[in-house]
Enzyme design. Sequence first.
Site, PDB file in Angstrom:
ATOM      1  N   THR A  93     110.056  67.325 -34.601  1.00  0.00           N
ATOM      2  CA  THR A  93     109.868  68.180 -35.772  1.00  0.00           C
ATOM      3  C   THR A  93     108.895  67.473 -36.704  1.00  0.00           C
ATOM      4  OG1 THR A  93     112.119  69.036 -35.564  1.00  0.00           O
ATOM      5  CG2 THR A  93     111.014  69.373 -37.668  1.00  0.00           C
ATOM      6  N   LYS A 169     109.932  75.986 -36.225  1.00  0.00           N
ATOM      7  CA  LYS A 169     111.026  75.011 -36.248  1.00  0.00           C
ATOM      8  C   LYS A 169     111.430  74.655 -37.681  1.00  0.00           C
ATOM      9  CE  LYS A 169     114.129  72.074 -35.174  1.00  0.00           C
ATOM     10  NZ  LYS A 169     113.923  70.747 -34.586  1.00  0.00           N
ATOM     11  N   LYS A 239     114.091  65.401 -44.823  1.00  0.00           N
ATOM     12  CA  LYS A 239     112.718  65.339 -44.322  1.00  0.00           C
ATOM     13  C   LYS A 239     112.224  66.718 -43.915  1.00  0.00           C
ATOM     14  CE  LYS A 239     111.888  64.634 -40.101  1.00  0.00           C
ATOM     15  NZ  LYS A 239     111.521  65.387 -38.872  1.00  0.00           N
TER      16      LYS A 239
END
Length: 293
Positions: A93, A169, A239
Amino acid sequence: MTIGFIGLGGMGRGMAANLLRAGEPLLVWNRGQQPVQELVAKGAQAAASPAEAARVDVLFTMLADDAATRAVLYDGGALAAMPAGAIHVNMATVSVEFAREMEKAHAERGIGYLAAPVLGRVDVAEAGKLNIVAAGPAQLIERVQPYFDLMGQKTWRFGDTPEQANAVKLGVNLALICAIEAMGESSALAGAYGIPSGDFLDLLTNTLFAGSPVYKGYGAMIGQQRYSPAGFKLTLGLKDVNLALDAARPKGVLAASGQAVRDNLLRAVEQGDGDLDLAALAKQSLGKPAGAS
């Protein structure tokens, strides 16, 4: 074809193990050696460096973030070592900006680049049941599809540009984290009127959100105040929310829920919960009961 795999953390280890079922040579590299040795015992070959692991037809990487991937590809020499015509499949990711950088850098060297982040936790990766979100040139996806089939139950294709898979994503993870926030807030409301959070979440996950693995799985963890061991650390959730907001901003997307949930994630990290499972985000609404982990 020869295959390389770099990044054998909780997710990558299971994914690489499933690739061994292809019966083709698999070179593996990881900063820590324990997962390397575990895979060598199963038939993999250990690479001495990222560059050695990259001298293959297809390279898979599953690293923590942009910085870790950049360090392996550039500082570790992996990108320079890849032969022309090879394919690099980045399954981490990462930011959409980094995806653009990677697409350009690979094209300049005559190397194919695909983004293929995954949906699922460690146990799902080990079982080869991940959902894989792929984007990039269709002919490259076709070439690596047999490997995706070993690691996942379905490949979802979302366009010819790698950054599109990363945007998907990030959107998925933003929705997941907002769902955890919603469960924390709603069960806190019920709790304020004397209803145990576990009882409330049992109702929620068996009625409105019955059949949803996110609500079912995380709802059970929140109801039981079970935040460790972490399948997906809260710091990684922070994050991903930051990356989602970064992706939304230049497109003019108002991500108000994302902004709010980021503030709660930041508070959770400041309070020392960063290494707990993402489910611990609910503690911001529910508080920390005596004796809870």
